[in-house]
Design a protein around this motif. Structure first.
Motif, PDB file in Angstrom:
ATOM      1  N   GLU A  80      65.184  38.643 112.377  1.00 30.42           N
ATOM      2  CA  GLU A  80      65.610  37.398 111.734  1.00 30.42           C
ATOM      3  C   GLU A  80      65.300  37.423 110.250  1.00 30.42           C
ATOM      4  O   GLU A  80      64.305  38.012 109.832  1.00 30.42           O
ATOM      5  N   VAL A  81      66.124  36.742 109.486  1.00 31.47           N
ATOM      6  CA  VAL A  81      65.795  36.507 108.084  1.00 31.47           C
ATOM      7  C   VAL A  81      65.527  35.018 107.902  1.00 31.47           C
ATOM      8  O   VAL A  81      66.279  34.165 108.408  1.00 31.47           O
ATOM      9  N   HIS A  82      64.425  34.717 107.210  1.00 32.84           N
ATOM     10  CA  HIS A  82      64.108  33.332 106.870  1.00 32.84           C
ATOM     11  C   HIS A  82      64.252  33.179 105.357  1.00 32.84           C
ATOM     12  O   HIS A  82      63.664  33.961 104.605  1.00 32.84           O
ATOM     13  N   ILE A  83      65.038  32.215 104.934  1.00 29.60           N
ATOM     14  CA  ILE A  83      65.161  31.977 103.488  1.00 29.60           C
ATOM     15  C   ILE A  83      63.942  31.169 103.053  1.00 29.60           C
ATOM     16  O   ILE A  83      63.739  30.035 103.491  1.00 29.60           O
ATOM     17  N   SER A  84      63.109  31.803 102.229  1.00 29.94           N
ATOM     18  CA  SER A  84      61.812  31.205 101.887  1.00 29.94           C
ATOM     19  C   SER A  84      61.906  30.291 100.686  1.00 29.94           C
ATOM     20  O   SER A  84      61.131  29.343 100.557  1.00 29.94           O
ATOM     21  N   THR A  85      62.834  30.556  99.790  1.00 32.17           N
ATOM     22  CA  THR A  85      62.988  29.711  98.615  1.00 32.17           C
ATOM     23  C   THR A  85      64.371  29.924  97.999  1.00 32.17           C
ATOM     24  O   THR A  85      64.968  31.000  98.144  1.00 32.17           O
ATOM     25  N   LEU A  86      64.861  28.878  97.343  1.00 31.02           N
ATOM     26  CA  LEU A  86      66.138  28.960  96.619  1.00 31.02           C
ATOM     27  C   LEU A  86      66.099  27.875  95.547  1.00 31.02           C
ATOM     28  O   LEU A  86      65.876  26.708  95.857  1.00 31.02           O
ATOM     29  N   ALA A  87      66.286  28.248  94.300  1.00 31.10           N
ATOM     30  CA  ALA A  87      66.316  27.224  93.243  1.00 31.10           C
ATOM     31  C   ALA A  87      67.096  27.734  92.040  1.00 31.10           C
ATOM     32  O   ALA A  87      67.153  28.935  91.772  1.00 31.10           O
ATOM     33  N   VAL A  88      67.678  26.768  91.332  1.00 32.63           N
ATOM     34  CA  VAL A  88      68.394  27.036  90.087  1.00 32.63           C
ATOM     35  C   VAL A  88      67.814  26.077  89.038  1.00 32.63           C
ATOM     36  O   VAL A  88      67.512  24.909  89.341  1.00 32.63           O
ATOM     37  N   HIS A  89      67.637  26.571  87.831  1.00 33.98           N
ATOM     38  CA  HIS A  89      67.126  25.725  86.750  1.00 33.98           C
ATOM     39  C   HIS A  89      68.005  24.474  86.627  1.00 33.98           C
ATOM     40  O   HIS A  89      69.238  24.585  86.642  1.00 33.98           O
TER      41      HIS A  89
END
Ligand SMILES: CC(C)(COP(=O)(O)OP(=O)(O)OC[C@H]1O[C@@H](n2cnc3c(N)ncnc32)[C@H](O)[C@@H]1OP(=O)(O)O)[C@@H](O)C(=O)NCCC(=O)NCCS
Length: 172
Positions: A80-89
């Motif tokens: 499995e892949v877990h998306i740990s973080t995602l952000a854009v300025h």
């Protein structure tokens, strides 16, 4: 009159693996994006000690100073892949960078051989929830009072047909 979205479309950026010299910029964006941001130490450990972690940044092509405008992280655990973080300025949101970072994460998950992709998102955080749904993620569970700052619920979202995600977004 020129449509403002035409100006936005001119931004040139590329996605590449995150490295230690990006961490300072990443932490700045994290503070602007989350009420419980990760520390510089956490990012450094992710990059140097966590073999399950894969991190990518979005970087402006025409800017030499402070070029990092977004990032995505994933953890590959068993199948499995877990998306740990995602952000854009905040100054660069709404221009397709978040979507591209998510595409990179899903392509990365495919390369790693994952079968499904999971993530948690605050129940009130509608913008990423809409984005994830466009990529075929579905809300599978609600985790009550998950976040320790305001005890907000988390939604567990899962993309369980990873090999077909590109077809799914084309089908809309
Ligand atoms: C979620 C986030 C990464 C999206 O990044 P972004 O670069 O703005 O996203 P994009 O421009 O690629 O837009 C992707 C989708 O987001 C939504 N979106 C973008 N701009 C929006 C706006 N102004 N209002 C509402 N929704 C918007 C749309 O669903 C859009 O899909 P579309 O391209 O088909 O219209 C960004 O808003 C962010 O950093 N938020 C704070 C951190 C966060 O909450 N991360 C998620 C943790 S689970």
């Amino acid at each position: 009159m020129m449509d403002i979205t035409q100006v936005f479309e001119r931004i040139n950026f590329r996605i590449r693996p995150m490295c230690l010299s990006d961490v300072e910029q990443v932490v700045q964006i994290d503070k602007l994006s989350f009420t419980l941001p990760w520390s510089e130490r956490t990012y450094r450990l992710e990059l140097t000690k966590n073999s399950a972690a894969h991190l990518f940044v979005a970087e402006l092509e025409d800017q030499l100073e402070q070029p990092v405008v977004g990032y995505v992280g994933l953890w590959f655990i068993v199948d499995e892949v877990h998306i740990s973080t995602l952000a854009v300025h905040p100054d660069f949101r709404g221009r397709g960078i978040g979507r591209r970072l998510l595409e990179e994460a899903l392509d990365g998950a495919l390369r790693l051989g994952a079968d499904l992709v999971t993530l948690e998102v605050r129940a009130s955080n509608q913008r990423p929830i809409d984005l994830y749904k466009k990529f075929g993620f579905q809300v599978k569970a609600r985790k009550p009072r998950y976040y320790r700052d305001n005890h907000e619920d988390a939604l567990l979202m899962i993309l369980d047909d990873l090999p077909r995600w590109r077809e799914l977004i084309r089908e809309g």
